[in-house]
Each structure stands twice: as C-alpha cells, then as structure tokens.
Write a protein that holds these residues in place. Structure first.
Motif, short mmCIF file in Angstrom:
data_model
loop_
_atom_site.label_atom_id
_atom_site.label_comp_id
_atom_site.label_asym_id
_atom_site.label_seq_id
_atom_site.Cartn_x
_atom_site.Cartn_y
_atom_site.Cartn_z
N TRP A 1 0.84 -1.20 0.00
CA TRP A 1 0.00 0.00 0.00
C TRP A 1 0.87 1.25 0.00
O TRP A 1 0.58 2.23 -0.66
CB TRP A 1 -0.93 0.04 1.22
CG TRP A 1 -2.25 -0.63 1.00
CD1 TRP A 1 -2.70 -1.72 1.66
CD2 TRP A 1 -3.29 -0.27 0.07
NE1 TRP A 1 -3.95 -2.07 1.19
CE2 TRP A 1 -4.34 -1.19 0.22
CE3 TRP A 1 -3.42 0.73 -0.88
CZ2 TRP A 1 -5.50 -1.14 -0.52
CZ3 TRP A 1 -4.59 0.78 -1.64
CH2 TRP A 1 -5.61 -0.14 -1.46
N LYS B 1 -14.90 -1.70 -7.54
CA LYS B 1 -14.33 -1.02 -8.72
C LYS B 1 -15.33 -1.05 -9.89
O LYS B 1 -15.52 -0.05 -10.57
CB LYS B 1 -13.01 -1.68 -9.17
CG LYS B 1 -11.90 -1.63 -8.14
CD LYS B 1 -11.40 -0.24 -7.85
CE LYS B 1 -10.38 -0.29 -6.73
NZ LYS B 1 -10.22 0.95 -6.00
N PHE C 1 -17.06 2.30 -11.31
CA PHE C 1 -16.75 2.67 -12.69
C PHE C 1 -18.00 2.70 -13.57
O PHE C 1 -18.20 3.63 -14.34
CB PHE C 1 -15.71 1.70 -13.27
CG PHE C 1 -15.20 2.09 -14.61
CD1 PHE C 1 -14.44 3.25 -14.77
CD2 PHE C 1 -15.47 1.33 -15.74
CE1 PHE C 1 -13.95 3.63 -16.01
CE2 PHE C 1 -14.98 1.71 -16.99
CZ PHE C 1 -14.22 2.85 -17.12
N ASP D 1 -10.80 7.15 0.74
CA ASP D 1 -10.15 6.58 -0.45
C ASP D 1 -9.02 7.46 -0.98
O ASP D 1 -8.64 7.33 -2.16
CB ASP D 1 -11.19 6.34 -1.56
CG ASP D 1 -12.08 5.16 -1.25
OD1 ASP D 1 -11.55 4.16 -0.73
OD2 ASP D 1 -13.29 5.24 -1.49
N ASN E 1 -6.48 5.32 -2.36
CA ASN E 1 -7.07 4.21 -3.09
C ASN E 1 -7.89 4.79 -4.24
O ASN E 1 -9.10 4.71 -4.26
CB ASN E 1 -7.95 3.42 -2.11
CG ASN E 1 -8.49 2.15 -2.70
OD1 ASN E 1 -8.00 1.65 -3.69
ND2 ASN E 1 -9.53 1.62 -2.08
N SER F 1 -7.67 4.25 -7.63
CA SER F 1 -7.54 3.64 -8.96
C SER F 1 -8.82 3.75 -9.78
O SER F 1 -8.77 3.96 -10.99
CB SER F 1 -7.09 2.19 -8.84
OG SER F 1 -7.98 1.46 -8.04
N SER F 2 -9.99 3.68 -9.12
CA SER F 2 -11.21 3.74 -9.94
C SER F 2 -11.42 5.14 -10.52
O SER F 2 -11.97 5.29 -11.61
CB SER F 2 -12.44 3.29 -9.16
OG SER F 2 -12.41 3.77 -7.88
N LYS F 3 -10.97 6.18 -9.79
CA LYS F 3 -11.08 7.54 -10.33
C LYS F 3 -10.25 7.66 -11.60
O LYS F 3 -10.64 8.31 -12.57
CB LYS F 3 -10.55 8.57 -9.33
CG LYS F 3 -11.31 8.65 -8.05
CD LYS F 3 -12.70 9.15 -8.27
CE LYS F 3 -13.63 8.41 -7.33
NZ LYS F 3 -14.97 8.29 -7.75
N LEU G 1 -9.48 5.28 -13.58
CA LEU G 1 -10.13 4.55 -14.67
C LEU G 1 -11.18 5.45 -15.32
O LEU G 1 -11.31 5.49 -16.55
CB LEU G 1 -10.80 3.28 -14.13
CG LEU G 1 -9.86 2.12 -13.81
CD1 LEU G 1 -10.59 1.07 -12.98
CD2 LEU G 1 -9.33 1.51 -15.09
N ASP G 2 -11.92 6.18 -14.49
CA ASP G 2 -12.91 7.14 -15.02
C ASP G 2 -12.21 8.16 -15.92
O ASP G 2 -12.70 8.51 -16.99
CB ASP G 2 -13.60 7.90 -13.88
CG ASP G 2 -14.56 7.02 -13.09
OD1 ASP G 2 -14.92 5.95 -13.60
OD2 ASP G 2 -14.93 7.41 -11.96
N ARG H 1 -9.39 7.82 -17.44
CA ARG H 1 -8.94 7.17 -18.68
C ARG H 1 -10.09 7.05 -19.68
O ARG H 1 -9.93 7.25 -20.88
CB ARG H 1 -8.38 5.79 -18.35
CG ARG H 1 -7.91 5.03 -19.55
CD ARG H 1 -7.28 3.71 -19.17
NE ARG H 1 -7.32 2.80 -20.30
CZ ARG H 1 -6.95 1.54 -20.25
NH1 ARG H 1 -6.49 1.04 -19.13
NH2 ARG H 1 -7.03 0.76 -21.30
N GLU I 1 -0.73 8.24 -9.38
CA GLU I 1 -1.69 7.57 -10.27
C GLU I 1 -1.62 8.17 -11.67
O GLU I 1 -1.72 7.45 -12.67
CB GLU I 1 -3.12 7.69 -9.72
CG GLU I 1 -3.39 6.85 -8.48
CD GLU I 1 -3.59 5.37 -8.79
OE1 GLU I 1 -3.67 5.00 -9.97
OE2 GLU I 1 -3.66 4.57 -7.84
#
Lengths: 318, 436
Positions: free
Chosen positions: A231, A275, A279, B208, B211, B213-215, B217-218, B220, B242
């Motif tokens: 992490w 996720k 998303f 988050d 954390n 990663s999903s942001k 992805l958005d 991207r 990121e």
C-alpha cells in the motif's frame, strides 16, 4: 425508462464496447481485493486464536511500514531494515501478550476490543513520536520491487498491469499458501487451530496459550508489514493508510471472521465489486460510491448468510 | 472560610488554564489551529512550522509586534471539524486576536460564531469564497485569492488567456470530497454552462485518498482535455502517482495551490511537468527566512527540519503569519493601542496594504504580489502564477494571471447574499470601517 436504461443496459453496453476497460477495471479490483484480503487476514488470524477483534490491525500496518522506511532513513540498509522491522513486530507481539492480553484473560470480548483500541492510539502516538507525522516514500527500489508497467495490447485496446501490483498479488498468494501450510502441517499450526476451537481443551493438553498468542500476533504483524509495503508503494507511507484498513471490515463481514479462505474470497469480491460498481454505476450517483458500496455488497451477502461466506454457523438453542 | 477556599480554587483553576504569557497584559495571544498528526499531518506540518517560525522570529528579532510580545499557542485539530471546534472553545476565553482554522470545514462552522464572539477568522486562500465580501462577512478574511479565483485563473490559463478558450472541451475535476473540494463546484458548473465545456466530476472520498484507482479509470475513459485537482493530505501524492502510472499527460493536469514539494517528489521522474498555482516565492533566499533560520531554527526554538524550509507549504505558513503580523500592526496603527483586541485586529485586517515596498521592508522582497484589503473586499483577489515541477524544484511557468472578475464577481455576490438569506437573522454590518 431512462433510469432503467442507465442502470441495466448502458453499463453492460459499455463493458461490451470497451472490453479493455472492463479488463483493466477487473484487474484494479483484483489488486485492491488482494490487498484488502491481506489486511483482513491479519484480523482473522488474531480472531481465530484469541477471539479478539483486533482494531489495531490497520495501525500495525502503518507502524510496520514506518519502521521499515524510518530505519532505512537512519542509514540502515534496506534488507537489514526489513529484518529489523520483522523483529520489531515480534517485540510488539510479545509486549501485547504480556501487557494487554495476559492481564485481561477471561474478560468479556468488549473489554478486549477496547484494549485493541487502546493499542491503536498508543501506536499512533508512539509512531508519530518516533517517526514524525510527515509521509514517507516506500523504499521500493532498495527492496528490489519491480517498477513500471506491462502494457498488453489486447481486447481492442490496452490493459496496463503495474509490475508492483503483479508482485503484490504473487507475494500475497505465497503468503496465504504459506500460512495455510503452516496451519495444516506444522505442530504449532495444529496447536493454534486447537486453541481456536476450544481454549480450555487446548490448555488441558498442554498447549501454551500465551505462546500461541505471541505467534499469532507476530504472524499478523508480518502480514501487516507486507501489506504496508505494497500500500505504501502505491501511495506513500503515512498515517492516512490506517483509513484504508477499514476496507477490511466489509471483507470480514462477507468472508466471516474466522475463515482464511473467506478473507481471500471476500477481499476479491469486495475489491472487484467496488471497482466495477464505481466505474460503471458510480456516475449515476455522482461518483464516489466505492467508499460505501463495499458495505452494501457485504450487507446483501449478510441477508442470505449471516455468518459470512465461510464463517462458522453458530446455533444457540434456548 | 468555605467561600475563601472556593475563590482560591477558582483562581488556581484559572491560573492553570491560562498560559503564563497569555495572562500577561502586555502580550497578544495568537492561537494557531494546526495538524501535525493524522492523515493530513503531511500537509499540515510544514504549514504549522512556517506559521510558528515566522511569529517566533518576530518575538526574537523585534520583541514581538510594536514592542508587544506574541503568545503563540498551537491547538491540534487533526483537520477534524469537531476537534477544531473544541480548539476554538478552548482558546476563546484567552482573548485571541484572531483564529486561523486551516480547514474549510472548521472555517464554515466558525463563520456564524465570529461576529458573536468578536474574533476575526483568517482563512488564508481557503474557506468560503463568498466570505471575501466584507459587507456581509465583516469578521472573515480570506486573502489573497479565493478558491473561485483560483479556479478561474486555472481555466483562464488553460484556455489560452480566456475561459472561452475551453468551449467544447472536456474538463475533469478531481477533488477531495469534503467542504474544501466541493467549494468551487457551483462556480465550475456555472462556468461549464456559460462557456460550454463538458464538466466531469471525480470525487475522492476521504477514506479513499490512497485508493484512487477507480477515479483514474474514469479519467482514462473520459479523456479530459484538462484535469483540475483540489486535493489535500495524502490525496495529492497518490493522485500524482496515479497520473504517472496512467501516463496522463502532465501538461493537461493542474492543481490548485496545495501540493507540496514532497507530494510531487514521491512520484519520481514521471511527475516532471506537473503544475500548480502559487502566489508566493519558494526557496529560502529571503532575508526574513534567513532570520528564521538564524534566530529560531539554529537556536533550537523550533522543530522544523532544515530541508523543509523554503518548500511551498512552509513558505505558505510564513505568508500566513505575515498576514497575521500585518493585521496586528495595522490594528496598532489605527487604534494607537499597543495591546490590541480581536475587534481591533478585525479593523487591521481590513486595512492590509502589502505592496512591493512593504514586502521589501519585511525582508521578503519579491516574495509575493501586492495585496490590499478594504472593508468591502476582504480578499484582494490577487493574481497567481503557474509553477511547474522540474524534477527537483518548482519553476515559474507563466506570468501572473488574475481571476476572471467579470464572471466570478456576480456569482460571488449572489453566493454571499444567498448565505445571508439562508441563515435567518444574519447581522447587517454595523462594524467600524476605516477606509470608506
């Protein structure tokens, strides 16, 4: 009708039209899930052996990672710092057993939970006193952890796999396999399972409860160190990491507090589920849903399996 | 006898509650709400150090301000609004001349209290943007620029000198999902509608921060032409890392003025070219900072690590304390008093006038652009510049850009009026004005 389309049609259409993004989302969820599972594993180990819900697991992760980075900052070579961090976690396990668990034997569960809250605040204060409050960078290079990414040109687009994430997944799986072997095949592992089943019966056959507790807390400390390294490498090593550990709670609800496979499977379901949810369905609610979606997923599972996916079914007859 | 004992106990309790210096009649009490611990300690510590060290230097070098010693008292908030309010309650009886909340959440909670308790709030470039309007918020000061100014400056820069340049583009907003990050959204949405750009929101929940990663992805998926960030604490270094991982072009990524050197350095070589707004100098090459080094840090009167001096957020803390000191000095000048009160300092803060000559006199020549407050303008709406990370330090990447006043001011007026109307019984200003 628009809402129906937005919920039930559009997300799936997106998945089909951009499969590379779907694969990337699943991969990100998988990596996050593995790391959640590692945190949850620490909780499970301690709960199984001592019936204590260890609220301090998150801060143990921060403390272990800070010890590693802090020692390296003081000039200790990375691998020696790593060994010393493991030794520090052993010292912590002994101290907790002597100073917290032993005096509280036979106390109600809530007292032990409160004691772990006390350990949390002690470690926050002690950690800040020793290492300061500023974030630190994880020593990935010195530990020979891989950097960079593998870009796969597949599914009509690109799927990026960070080498660090791959290493995290591999090491996590090795740790789980190692722990499984340890529990199944070694004498200490069998003793630990005996303690988990029945404290008094274990005592009656000569198993030292105190020794088992030290081993379990130490193992949880090593798991915390591994989690903290990965992490910390993804962001930085700071006390904010402790918040990430809260993601282990829905994993535990889902997987059951007493199951090692439950922690792994629960971690993956929560990681991938949140996720995908964030998303594909997050934009419908303005985004930012993953912080509570994990709990929703866990609650839905609880409706059908109150003991969690792999938890022991407790039947109390009155 | 019982009454005597009770009186003695009360006096003892009072004596214990107040620091010795604060009780002295010839001192000025300046509490600093800071956070050196917890998830936001990484951002809070250099600011706290900068604020503390400048005020400590004034005490050492000049014997305080106008010959009056400053009593500087830190209260740890952990960037937690609840703890911030506890800090406020603990310092209130000690007659502070102002409070520095260092959190938009704490600031928003204190705004209704300020006029009642007669304690000015200095929320330097954070807090409620609309509080720049001194006619409605006589007790709140947020110089030198509001979050709304900052946003319009970013959009102007990205649009090639005009926000209209973003017409038809997609603009992403990656923000800390709390009071601070939400603050510019009304302006962002209004500008998107007015100018015609497509706004995409990417909220990052406090849980988050590390954390994200999903942001990404958005991001991207949406491929924004410009990505604006309002982040704090661990959110900043994680977002920059990121961005590097996602190979997001750094020339399309720009932040409001909060990322520190360490936040960017942690992302390594890939962070080269990352940009933020700023309005003051970086580095330690200023006489006032040399005085801090000599009289405070080298003298062992501060815990500031030497490497931190001159970083963006350390110098930001210094700038904050310059405003504190100037507010007090102006209050002394206006009232003729040496030991000033919160009411006096409110007047002082309404008469800040930091031009180039004044900065030079303070030992900070070229440190920042001019700043002037009035009874009606508590902000000055100063110009900022874009700075770019070159891999080891920040370099200026453009000229000063002022806010788009024509677009921002009407919305700011509207927001201030709406605040007053929403809070029934909001007091009509009847405070003294010294610069009508």
């Amino acid at each position: 009708m628009d809402l129906f389309h937005a919920i039930f049609v559009d997300p799936f259409a997106q998945m089909i039209s951009a499969p590379d993004l779907l694969a990337q989302t699943v991969w990100e969820g998988f990596v996050a899930g593995i790391l959640y599972a590692l945190i949850a594993l620490g909780f499970v180990l301690i709960y199984k052996a001592s019936g204590v819900f260890n609220f301090a697991q998150g801060i143990m992760m921060v403390f272990a990672a800070l010890t590693l980075v802090g020692l390296n900052e003081k000039g200790v070579p990375a691998w020696i710092a790593l060994a010393l961090s493991v030794a520090v976690m052993y010292g912590l396990a002994v101290a907790i057993e002597r100073l917290v668990l032993r005096p509280l034997v036979n106390q109600p569960d809530i007292i032990l939970l409160m004691a772990t809250l006390g350990i949390t605040y002690f470690l926050i204060g002690f950690g800040e006193l020793v290492f300061g409050g500023s974030p630190k960078s994880m020593i990935t290079k010195q530990l020979y952890l891989p950097e960079g990414a593998i870009n796969l040109h597949v599914l009509g687009g690109q799927v990026q796999l960070q080498k660090l994430d791959i290493a995290a997944a591999v090491i996590a799986m090795l740790m789980v396999a190692g722990l499984a072997l340890f529990f199944q095949k070694t004498r200490i592992g069998r003793a630990l399972r005996a303690v988990a089943d029945d404290h008094q019966a274990a005592l009656s056959v000569g198993i030292s409860l105190n020794q088992i507790w030290v081993i379990v807390w130490f193992t949880a400390g090593v798991v915390a160190l591994a989690t903290g390294i990965f992490w910390g490498a993804r962001s930085d090593v700071s006390f904010a990491l402790q918040v990430v550990s809260l993601k282990a709670l829905p994993v535990l609800i889902l997987g059951g507090l007493t199951s090692v496979p439950g922690a792994i499977v629960g971690g993956l379901i929560i990681g991938i589920g949140e996720k995908l949810g964030e998303f594909y369905w997050g934009p419908l609610l303005g985004g930012g849903i993953e912080s509570w979606l994990a709990y929703m997923i866990a609650l839905v599972f609880l409706l059908f399996r109150p003991q969690g996916l792999f938890g022991e079914k407790i039947i109390e007859r009155i | 006898m019982k009454t005597l004992l009770k009186c003695a106990a009360a006096a003892l309790a009072l004596a214990l509650a107040l620091p010795a210096d604060a009780m002295a009649e010839d001192s000025i009490y300046v509490p600093l709400f800071t956070y050196r611990t917890g998830p936001f300690g990484g951002s809070g510590t250099p600011i706290a150090d900068g604020m503390h060290d400048y005020l400590a230097m004034l005490n050492e070098r000049d014997g305080g301000i106008g010959g009056v010693k400053l009593v500087v008292d830190e209260c740890e908030t952990g960037y937690d609004t609840k703890k911030g309010l506890e800090c406020y309650d603990s310092v209130k009886p000690k007659n502070p001349v102002m409070v520095n909340p260092w959190s938009t959440g704490i600031t928003l909670s204190l705004i209704p209290k300020a006029s009642v308790d007669k304690i000015p709030i200095l929320s330097m470039a954070y807090g409620l943007s609309a509080s720049a309007k001194g006619d409605i918020f006589p007790w709140v000061f947020n110089p030198p620029a509001t979050y709304w100014d900052g946003l319009s400056e970013i959009l102007k820069s990205a649009g090639g000198g005009s926000i209209e340049g973003l017409k038809g583009k997609t603009v992403g907003y990656l923000y800390f999902d709390a009071g601070f990050g939400k603050e510019p959204i009304p302006l962002f949405q209004a500008l998107a509608k007015d100018v015609g750009f497509n706004l995409k929101l990417y909220p990052v929940a406090p849980a988050d921060m590390q954390n994200q990663s999903s942001k990404w992805l958005d991001i991207r998926r949406d491929k924004p032409d410009l990505l604006v960030m309002y982040g704090w604490g661990a959110m900043n270094p994680t977002a920059i890392k990121e961005a590097v991982k996602a190979e997001f072009p750094m020339d399309k990524f720009i932040s409001i003025w909060w990322p520190n050197d360490a936040d960017v350095a942690a992302a390594g070589e890939g962070a080269k070219g990352f940009r933020t707004l700023n309005w003051h100098g970086t580095g330690a090459n200023f006489p006032a900072i040399a005085d801090i080094q000599k009289l405070v840090i080298d003298a062992g009167k501060s815990q500031t690590p030497k490497a931190e001096v001159g970083s963006v957020l350390y110098n930001r803390g210094v700038y904050n304390s310059v405003l504190i000191a100037e507010g007090i000095a102006q209050a002394q000048k206006i009232t003729g008093k040496e030991v000033v009160t919160g009411d006096d300092v409110r007047r002082g803060l309404e008469n800040l006038d930091l031009d180039a000559a004044r900065f030079k006199a303070l030992g900070l020549e070229g440190f920042a652009g001019p700043l002037k407050t009035t009874c009606f303008d508590h902000n000055s709406h100063s110009a900022t510049f874009v700075q770019q990370w070159d891999g080891t330090k920040w370099v200026k990447a453009g000229d000063l850009v002022g806010p788009d006043t024509a677009k921002v001011q009407p919305l700011l007026d509207e927001a201030a009026m709406a605040y007053a109307q929403k809070n029934a019984g909001w007091p009509i200003r009847n405070e003294v004005c010294d610069n009508k």
